[in-house]
Design a protein around this motif. Sequence first.
Motif, PDB file in Angstrom:
ATOM      1  N   LYS A   1       0.878  -1.139  -0.041  1.00 21.39           N
ATOM      2  CA  LYS A   1       0.111   0.249   0.152  1.00 21.39           C
ATOM      3  C   LYS A   1       0.924   1.203  -0.010  1.00 21.39           C
ATOM      4  O   LYS A   1       0.584   2.222  -0.617  1.00 21.39           O
ATOM      5  N   ALA A   2       1.948   1.157   0.529  1.00 24.36           N
ATOM      6  CA  ALA A   2       2.989   2.350   0.594  1.00 24.36           C
ATOM      7  C   ALA A   2       3.611   2.530  -0.595  1.00 24.36           C
ATOM      8  O   ALA A   2       3.794   3.920  -0.887  1.00 24.36           O
ATOM      9  N   ARG A   3       3.377   1.784  -1.444  1.00 20.92           N
ATOM     10  CA  ARG A   3       4.210   1.795  -2.985  1.00 20.92           C
ATOM     11  C   ARG A   3       3.071   2.060  -3.899  1.00 20.92           C
ATOM     12  O   ARG A   3       3.482   2.520  -5.110  1.00 20.92           O
ATOM     13  N   HIS A   4       1.833   1.766  -3.694  1.00 21.48           N
ATOM     14  CA  HIS A   4       0.746   1.829  -4.676  1.00 21.48           C
ATOM     15  C   HIS A   4      -0.248   2.816  -4.372  1.00 21.48           C
ATOM     16  O   HIS A   4      -1.204   2.133  -3.426  1.00 21.48           O
ATOM     17  N   GLN A   5      -0.657   3.775  -4.901  1.00 23.69           N
ATOM     18  CA  GLN A   5      -1.708   4.691  -4.429  1.00 23.69           C
ATOM     19  C   GLN A   5      -3.014   4.016  -4.814  1.00 23.69           C
ATOM     20  O   GLN A   5      -4.103   4.319  -4.240  1.00 23.69           O
ATOM     21  N   MET A   6      -3.184   3.011  -5.544  1.00 24.80           N
ATOM     22  CA  MET A   6      -4.418   2.078  -5.800  1.00 24.80           C
ATOM     23  C   MET A   6      -4.869   1.567  -4.630  1.00 24.80           C
ATOM     24  O   MET A   6      -6.059   1.272  -4.680  1.00 24.80           O
ATOM     25  N   ILE A   7      -3.891   1.156  -3.774  1.00 23.65           N
ATOM     26  CA  ILE A   7      -4.459   0.422  -2.527  1.00 23.65           C
ATOM     27  C   ILE A   7      -4.897   1.472  -1.739  1.00 23.65           C
ATOM     28  O   ILE A   7      -4.205   2.107  -1.095  1.00 23.65           O
ATOM     29  N   GLY A   8      -6.230   1.389  -1.476  1.00 25.09           N
ATOM     30  CA  GLY A   8      -6.922   2.331  -0.549  1.00 25.09           C
ATOM     31  C   GLY A   8      -6.879   1.869   1.047  1.00 25.09           C
ATOM     32  O   GLY A   8      -6.771   2.502   2.043  1.00 25.09           O
ATOM     33  N   ASP A   9      -6.990   0.520   1.066  1.00 26.28           N
ATOM     34  CA  ASP A   9      -7.347  -0.035   2.464  1.00 26.28           C
ATOM     35  C   ASP A   9      -6.982  -1.544   2.403  1.00 26.28           C
ATOM     36  O   ASP A   9      -7.279  -2.190   1.204  1.00 26.28           O
ATOM     37  N   VAL A  10      -6.251  -2.079   3.503  1.00 29.37           N
ATOM     38  CA  VAL A  10      -5.835  -3.477   3.569  1.00 29.37           C
ATOM     39  C   VAL A  10      -6.471  -3.871   4.982  1.00 29.37           C
ATOM     40  O   VAL A  10      -6.282  -3.316   5.898  1.00 29.37           O
ATOM     41  N   ARG A  11      -7.500  -4.771   5.071  1.00 27.70           N
ATOM     42  CA  ARG A  11      -8.010  -5.355   6.350  1.00 27.70           C
ATOM     43  C   ARG A  11      -8.063  -6.851   6.395  1.00 27.70           C
ATOM     44  O   ARG A  11      -8.238  -7.616   5.151  1.00 27.70           O
ATOM     45  N   GLY A  12      -8.210  -7.464   7.403  1.00 35.30           N
ATOM     46  CA  GLY A  12      -8.568  -8.609   7.728  1.00 35.30           C
ATOM     47  C   GLY A  12      -8.109  -9.354   8.777  1.00 35.30           C
ATOM     48  O   GLY A  12      -7.611  -8.609   9.916  1.00 35.30           O
ATOM     49  N   GLU A  13      -8.571 -10.658   9.033  1.00 31.67           N
ATOM     50  CA  GLU A  13      -8.272 -11.262  10.287  1.00 31.67           C
ATOM     51  C   GLU A  13      -7.865 -12.716   9.946  1.00 31.67           C
ATOM     52  O   GLU A  13      -8.968 -13.438   9.320  1.00 31.67           O
TER      53      GLU A  13
END
Length: 441
Positions: free
Chosen positions: A351-363
Amino acid sequence: MASNLLSKEDTLAMRRRFIGQSCRLFYSDDPVKIVRARGQYLFDENGKRYLDCISNVHHVGHCHPSITKAAAEQMDLLNTNTRFLHDNLVLYADRLAATLPERLSVFYFVNSGSEANDLALRLARQYTQHKDVIVLDHAYHGHLVSLIDISPYKFRKLTGQKEWVHVAPLPDTYRGIYKEDEPNPGRAYANTVRDLIEEVHSKGRKIAAFFAESMPSVGGQLILPQGYSAKVAEYVRAAGGVFVADEVQTGFGRVGSHFWAFQLQGADFCPDIVTMGKPMGNGHPLACVATTAEIAGAFTDNGVEYFNTFGGNPVSCAIGLAVLEVIEKEDLRGNATRVGAHLKDLFTKLKARHQMIGDVRGEGLFVGVELVEDRQKKTPATKAAADVVKRLKVEDRICVSTDGPWDNVLKFKPAMCFSMEDAELVVRCIDRILTDMEASQ
């Protein structure tokens, strides 16, 4: 194998001829013909191997030898219905009970998550003598008519919302009405359910049940904010209703740290009814409703027998017992915790390298990566997500799908045997594809 008797083209032509076109294929423009599978891998008619990140039904891995052995041995011995006395049914119920809070002590075995949720609705209405149901926006609870009616994901495309169905806001702290910066998002979202109950009561109606997936999947692979479920349960019970936790997609250790996803909400929270399905039989049709003695008693007192021809048959229960055994023996919850954390961490770094990734979530091994066109506006990158899915299949032979209201969330619910190396491969390939897409833009 019989599947090798037909060419891929003939199989596709026959499917189009005989199978309803509403039964859609993955990759409909160029479907994958799968002839065998093992663990987290699928193999096509040419022997090419695909990494499967989609099939959360095959919970402990495709064609696990222990599951196959248990099924074959019991099938060779006996398969009948539950009107005959048999050990497998009660032994399996006992094993399931050990994974749940003590008050969830009565079980009804069925064949699919849809059957389980339909029965949960019947139980709730019989116990409360109320009719109305509260569900979360974008929810999906099954394909029966009763469940289409309580699934905004479906009914908005069909006949619309029934007067007895009430839709609460999705507790999405990324793009919902209360974000991560809200001091107590769990309480804030629960209060929207409280307000909805008051609105229902003002119309002279009464709540039978609140239905929710313990982690909304079709809603976009969401993790409910802490404190949400317990507070909602408090409001719903005060209104004379019951709390139904839909664990069809999230149960059986997928979250790693707990056996059931509702347990993420804290040790003090216990639903009144839990439904389970998909992973329960590792591909065999097996599902269940767990509830309290009080709710089950009210269902018995209506004087009408509940009989399910195939639910809880000896073969199904033998398979269910084998699945529980494999989860424990192979430490698949531990694997879900370790590999899931690694996968989520790799995506967070991406996500830090790609602006297209808005959110990462999960368990555990329930992970969502939301793609956006603009991080500030959070515009869903629906086309980009579809392109990533297509390229992963074509270029890397990795099967991934999307979810969420705008189909812009890459979802990962692989078999619980998914490895560290699998996680690294997936992220490496997505990194390459996003880099290429951003360069072309």
